[in-house]
Design a protein around this motif. Structure first.
Motif, PDB file in Angstrom:
ATOM      1  N   VAL A   1      85.361  94.981  94.845  1.00 36.12           N
ATOM      2  CA  VAL A   1      86.266  93.874  95.148  1.00 36.12           C
ATOM      3  C   VAL A   1      86.491  93.064  93.874  1.00 36.12           C
ATOM      4  N   THR A   2      87.745  92.821  93.545  1.00 34.89           N
ATOM      5  CA  THR A   2      88.081  92.026  92.359  1.00 34.89           C
ATOM      6  C   THR A   2      88.866  90.794  92.783  1.00 34.89           C
ATOM      7  N   LEU A   3      88.420  89.642  92.317  1.00 31.78           N
ATOM      8  CA  LEU A   3      89.147  88.392  92.546  1.00 31.78           C
ATOM      9  C   LEU A   3      89.944  88.076  91.283  1.00 31.78           C
ATOM     10  N   ILE A   4      91.245  87.881  91.428  1.00 31.04           N
ATOM     11  CA  ILE A   4      92.126  87.582  90.302  1.00 31.04           C
ATOM     12  C   ILE A   4      92.580  86.132  90.403  1.00 31.04           C
ATOM     13  N   HIS A   5      92.343  85.363  89.334  1.00 28.00           N
ATOM     14  CA  HIS A   5      92.738  83.948  89.347  1.00 28.00           C
ATOM     15  C   HIS A   5      93.467  83.610  88.055  1.00 28.00           C
ATOM     16  N   ARG A   6      94.490  82.792  88.175  1.00 25.52           N
ATOM     17  CA  ARG A   6      95.340  82.483  87.017  1.00 25.52           C
ATOM     18  C   ARG A   6      94.728  81.443  86.085  1.00 25.52           C
ATOM     19  N   ARG A   7      93.629  80.832  86.503  1.00 22.90           N
ATOM     20  CA  ARG A   7      92.961  79.840  85.650  1.00 22.90           C
ATOM     21  C   ARG A   7      91.584  80.347  85.246  1.00 22.90           C
ATOM     22  N   ASP A   8      90.822  79.483  84.538  1.00 22.98           N
ATOM     23  CA  ASP A   8      89.500  79.885  84.071  1.00 22.98           C
ATOM     24  C   ASP A   8      88.373  79.292  84.916  1.00 22.98           C
ATOM     25  N   SER A   9      88.738  78.701  86.052  1.00 23.66           N
ATOM     26  CA  SER A   9      87.730  78.175  86.981  1.00 23.66           C
ATOM     27  C   SER A   9      88.333  78.156  88.379  1.00 23.66           C
ATOM     28  N   LEU A  10      87.461  78.224  89.379  1.00 22.42           N
ATOM     29  CA  LEU A  10      87.908  78.257  90.772  1.00 22.42           C
ATOM     30  C   LEU A  10      87.989  76.859  91.354  1.00 22.42           C
ATOM     31  N   ARG A  11      88.797  76.711  92.394  1.00 21.14           N
ATOM     32  CA  ARG A  11      88.904  75.435  93.116  1.00 21.14           C
ATOM     33  C   ARG A  11      88.034  75.425  94.367  1.00 21.14           C
ATOM     34  N   ALA A  12      87.421  76.546  94.674  1.00 17.73           N
ATOM     35  CA  ALA A  12      86.632  76.661  95.908  1.00 17.73           C
ATOM     36  C   ALA A  12      85.375  75.783  95.844  1.00 17.73           C
ATOM     37  N   GLU A  13      84.825  75.499  97.025  1.00 15.87           N
ATOM     38  CA  GLU A  13      83.596  74.725  97.100  1.00 15.87           C
ATOM     39  C   GLU A  13      82.481  75.433  96.337  1.00 15.87           C
ATOM     40  N   LYS A  14      81.574  74.642  95.766  1.00 17.03           N
ATOM     41  CA  LYS A  14      80.525  75.203  94.901  1.00 17.03           C
ATOM     42  C   LYS A  14      79.654  76.215  95.634  1.00 17.03           C
ATOM     43  N   ILE A  15      79.326  75.947  96.888  1.00 17.48           N
ATOM     44  CA  ILE A  15      78.455  76.871  97.613  1.00 17.48           C
ATOM     45  C   ILE A  15      79.117  78.233  97.779  1.00 17.48           C
ATOM     46  N   LEU A  16      80.447  78.235  97.967  1.00 18.33           N
ATOM     47  CA  LEU A  16      81.171  79.499  98.065  1.00 18.33           C
ATOM     48  C   LEU A  16      81.219  80.202  96.707  1.00 18.33           C
ATOM     49  N   GLN A  17      81.419  79.410  95.643  1.00 11.92           N
ATOM     50  CA  GLN A  17      81.424  80.006  94.309  1.00 11.92           C
ATOM     51  C   GLN A  17      80.075  80.639  93.985  1.00 11.92           C
ATOM     52  N   ASP A  18      79.008  79.970  94.353  1.00 11.73           N
ATOM     53  CA  ASP A  18      77.670  80.504  94.095  1.00 11.73           C
ATOM     54  C   ASP A  18      77.479  81.850  94.789  1.00 11.73           C
ATOM     55  N   ARG A  19      77.940  81.942  96.018  1.00  5.34           N
ATOM     56  CA  ARG A  19      77.825  83.206  96.753  1.00  5.34           C
ATOM     57  C   ARG A  19      78.675  84.294  96.117  1.00  5.34           C
ATOM     58  N   LEU A  20      79.869  83.898  95.671  1.00 11.98           N
ATOM     59  CA  LEU A  20      80.773  84.858  95.045  1.00 11.98           C
ATOM     60  C   LEU A  20      80.167  85.424  93.763  1.00 11.98           C
ATOM     61  N   PHE A  21      79.721  84.537  92.875  1.00 13.83           N
ATOM     62  CA  PHE A  21      79.212  84.972  91.570  1.00 13.83           C
ATOM     63  C   PHE A  21      77.920  85.779  91.692  1.00 13.83           C
ATOM     64  N   ALA A  22      77.193  85.542  92.782  1.00 13.96           N
ATOM     65  CA  ALA A  22      75.928  86.254  92.976  1.00 13.96           C
ATOM     66  C   ALA A  22      76.110  87.612  93.636  1.00 13.96           C
ATOM     67  N   HIS A  23      77.320  87.883  94.128  1.00 16.56           N
ATOM     68  CA  HIS A  23      77.514  89.112  94.896  1.00 16.56           C
ATOM     69  C   HIS A  23      77.750  90.304  93.964  1.00 16.56           C
ATOM     70  N   PRO A  24      76.960  91.362  94.105  1.00 16.49           N
ATOM     71  CA  PRO A  24      77.075  92.503  93.185  1.00 16.49           C
ATOM     72  C   PRO A  24      78.348  93.333  93.358  1.00 16.49           C
ATOM     73  N   LYS A  25      79.051  93.174  94.472  1.00 10.91           N
ATOM     74  CA  LYS A  25      80.248  93.977  94.720  1.00 10.91           C
ATOM     75  C   LYS A  25      81.531  93.306  94.226  1.00 10.91           C
ATOM     76  N   ILE A  26      81.416  92.066  93.721  1.00 13.24           N
ATOM     77  CA  ILE A  26      82.615  91.297  93.365  1.00 13.24           C
ATOM     78  C   ILE A  26      82.688  91.076  91.860  1.00 13.24           C
ATOM     79  N   ASN A  27      83.863  91.339  91.317  1.00 12.21           N
ATOM     80  CA  ASN A  27      84.163  91.066  89.914  1.00 12.21           C
ATOM     81  C   ASN A  27      85.301  90.043  89.869  1.00 12.21           C
ATOM     82  N   VAL A  28      85.222  89.111  88.922  1.00 17.77           N
ATOM     83  CA  VAL A  28      86.252  88.083  88.793  1.00 17.77           C
ATOM     84  C   VAL A  28      87.043  88.308  87.506  1.00 17.77           C
ATOM     85  N   VAL A  29      88.373  88.307  87.627  1.00 16.87           N
ATOM     86  CA  VAL A  29      89.266  88.412  86.473  1.00 16.87           C
ATOM     87  C   VAL A  29      89.932  87.055  86.279  1.00 16.87           C
TER      88      VAL A  29
END
Length: 323
Positions: free
Chosen positions: A173-201
């Motif tokens: 799973v790849t998350l594509i974002h047009r900026r260099d930081s997310l607007r999502a709540e911190k707890i959701l970001q923590d889960r996202l960044f910790a997940h081994p199946k997700i890559n952020v572009v």
């Protein structure tokens, strides 16, 4: 000649919420009128495979499901009106709505089921590949991409939640974002960044969706670097646009309470708005679940509460007359 249509229950919107309200209202003797709006049947009419609506063993088609709901509503006594509401007045004892046809609709109660529309990027290939690899609902369509490479476009809570959900079906799973930081709540970001199946572009915007994949479906996304302008492609079989939804509440501004995003506010656990006798159901008041089954459930609740509201009002009026 313009006509005034009167009913005990006026319903604006004809998706799962509006038609479920109509079915329950008709069975309660409310003789409901449904004004169908610009998209009769709601968002399910532009949805192909539906696999998560209870009661059907095999995959069904969204337009067919809505045809059956409408037929059921009409069978029990609902009047369907091919019209679009252009203005409403909720200030009187009766609730009135003006149709684009010139007709006027008057209800003792009003059920609002106007829904919400997903926001799209508006880039080439997006609409052409909708349902062929491009979607705006991971909960609805993620199951069809089991074991495939998928991307999510966005940077808010919705995008992060969609990406996390898709890990139930995909290991890539790849998350594509047009900026260099997310607007999502911190707890959701923590889960996202910790997940081994997700890559952020980061710092990439989608320039177009490219077809030519299996069965003529999505093959890749063309990306533009928002810092350098460099072009690139990312191959994928499924792309989920998650940049928010826009509730269809323009008609009710200044007349009903809304949140900052325009969703109608209701009494918690009910479809009751801040105007007695006016009820909201489906995606117009639900920015969390947004499923056909939850819309249908709140439509049922709206009809039941509308029937109780009228019964209590009529009992109070008769008691006043006797006194």
């Amino acid at each position: 000649m313009a006509t005034t249509h009167k009913t005990r229950m006026l319903i604006i919107g004809s998706g799962p919420a509006g038609l479920s309200a109509a079915i329950y209202g008709a069975r309660a003797g409310m003789e409901p009128i449904v004004v169908q709006g610009l998209q009769p049947g709601g968002q399910l009419t532009i949805t192909t495979d539906v696999e998560n609506y209870p009661g059907f063993r095999e995959v069904i088609q969204g337009p067919w499901l809505m045809q059956e709901m409408q037929a059921q509503a009409e069978h029990v006594g609902t009047r369907m009106m091919w019209d679009t509401i252009t203005s409403v007045d909720l200030s009187g004892d009766k609730f009135t709505a003006q149709g684009d046809s010139g007709d006027v609709y008057e209800g003792d109660t009003l059920v609002i089921a106007t829904g919400a529309q997903a926001r799209w990027l508006g880039v080439p290939g997006e609409q052409e590949l909708s349902g062929k690899g491009v979607s705006a609902c991971a909960t609805c369509d993620g199951f069809f991409y089991r074991g495939k490479k998928v991307v999510v476009i966005g940077g808010g809570n919705t995008a992060v939640e969609e990406a996390l959900y898709l890990t139930n079906h995909s290991d890539d799973v790849t998350l594509i974002h047009r900026r260099d930081s997310l607007r999502a709540e911190k707890i959701l970001q923590d889960r996202l960044f910790a997940h081994p199946k997700i890559n952020v572009v980061w710092n990439k915007r989608v320039d177009s969706f490219l077809g030519g994949g299996e069965g003529g479906g999505l093959r890749a996304l063309k990306l533009i670097d928002t810092v350098t302008g460099e072009e690139s492609e990312i191959e994928t079989e499924g792309a989920f646009v998650a940049i928010g939804h826009a509730p269809a509440t323009e008609l009710f501004k200044g007349q009903l309470a809304m949140d900052e995003s325009g969703y109608l506010l209701v009494e918690p656990g009910t479809p009751k708005t801040d105007v007695p006798g006016v009820f909201a159901c489906g995606d117009v008041m639900d920015h969390v679940y947004r499923q056909a089954i939850t819309a249908a459930g709140t439509g049922c609740m709206a009809a039941l509460d509308a029937e109780r509201f009228l019964a209590e009002k009529e009992f109070a009026e008769s008691a006043k007359v006797e006194a």
